[in-house]
Design a protein around this motif. Structure first.
Motif, short mmCIF file in Angstrom:
data_model
loop_
_atom_site.label_atom_id
_atom_site.label_comp_id
_atom_site.label_asym_id
_atom_site.label_seq_id
_atom_site.Cartn_x
_atom_site.Cartn_y
_atom_site.Cartn_z
N UNK A 3 0.87 -1.18 0.00
CA UNK A 3 0.00 0.00 0.00
C UNK A 3 0.91 1.23 0.00
N UNK A 4 0.74 2.08 -0.99
CA UNK A 4 1.54 3.30 -1.12
C UNK A 4 0.69 4.50 -0.70
N UNK A 5 1.34 5.46 -0.06
CA UNK A 5 0.67 6.70 0.31
C UNK A 5 1.06 7.79 -0.68
N UNK A 6 0.08 8.55 -1.11
CA UNK A 6 0.31 9.64 -2.06
C UNK A 6 -0.24 10.94 -1.47
N UNK A 8 -1.01 15.19 -2.87
CA UNK A 8 -1.05 16.13 -4.00
C UNK A 8 -0.47 17.46 -3.55
N UNK A 9 0.47 17.98 -4.34
CA UNK A 9 1.07 19.28 -4.03
C UNK A 9 0.09 20.44 -4.29
N UNK A 10 -0.85 20.24 -5.21
CA UNK A 10 -1.77 21.31 -5.58
C UNK A 10 -2.89 21.50 -4.55
N UNK A 11 -3.56 20.43 -4.16
CA UNK A 11 -4.72 20.57 -3.27
C UNK A 11 -4.50 19.94 -1.90
N UNK A 12 -3.32 19.33 -1.66
CA UNK A 12 -2.95 18.69 -0.41
C UNK A 12 -3.81 17.47 -0.05
N UNK A 13 -4.48 16.90 -1.04
CA UNK A 13 -5.26 15.68 -0.81
C UNK A 13 -4.30 14.51 -0.59
N UNK A 14 -4.58 13.67 0.42
CA UNK A 14 -3.76 12.50 0.71
C UNK A 14 -4.62 11.26 0.62
N UNK A 15 -4.04 10.17 0.08
CA UNK A 15 -4.77 8.91 -0.04
C UNK A 15 -3.79 7.76 -0.14
N UNK A 16 -4.31 6.55 -0.03
CA UNK A 16 -3.51 5.33 -0.16
C UNK A 16 -3.94 4.58 -1.41
N UNK A 17 -2.99 3.88 -2.02
CA UNK A 17 -3.29 3.10 -3.22
C UNK A 17 -2.62 1.73 -3.11
#
Length: 84
Positions: A3-6, A8-17
């Motif tokens: 499971x990788x964590x990502x 976003x630099x633009x909107x600061x949204x964080x999620x796992x994939x």
């Protein structure tokens, strides 16, 4: 599969994939659709416990555990010093 964590630099949204190690890194944010994703570095979410793992068997120094329980005998007969 890891499971990788990502984030976003633009909107600061964080999620796992959940991805295979051979899969390419994700680049598009699912929230804002910007190509500003980066992988975060994080620790694994499990711990090895119980007998047979490094922490319980080998961590305490140079003394190895004898798994056979025979007091160090190798199981092969010693060479005889007599010449017949």
């Amino acid at each position: 599969m890891p499971i990788y964590e990502y984030a976003c630099r633009a909107c600061e949204h964080e999620f796992e994939a959940l991805q295979k190690m051979s899969d390419p890194a994700l680049t598009e944010c699912p929230e804002c659709k910007a190509n500003e994703l980066f992988k975060k570095i994080s620790a694994a979410g499990f711990r090895l416990k119980g007998g047979g793992w490094y922490e319980t068997d080998f961590k305490s120094g140079g003394k190895k555990k004898n798994l056979a329980g025979d007091g160090g005998a190798s199981g092969t007969p010693a060479a005889s010093s007599s010449s017949d």
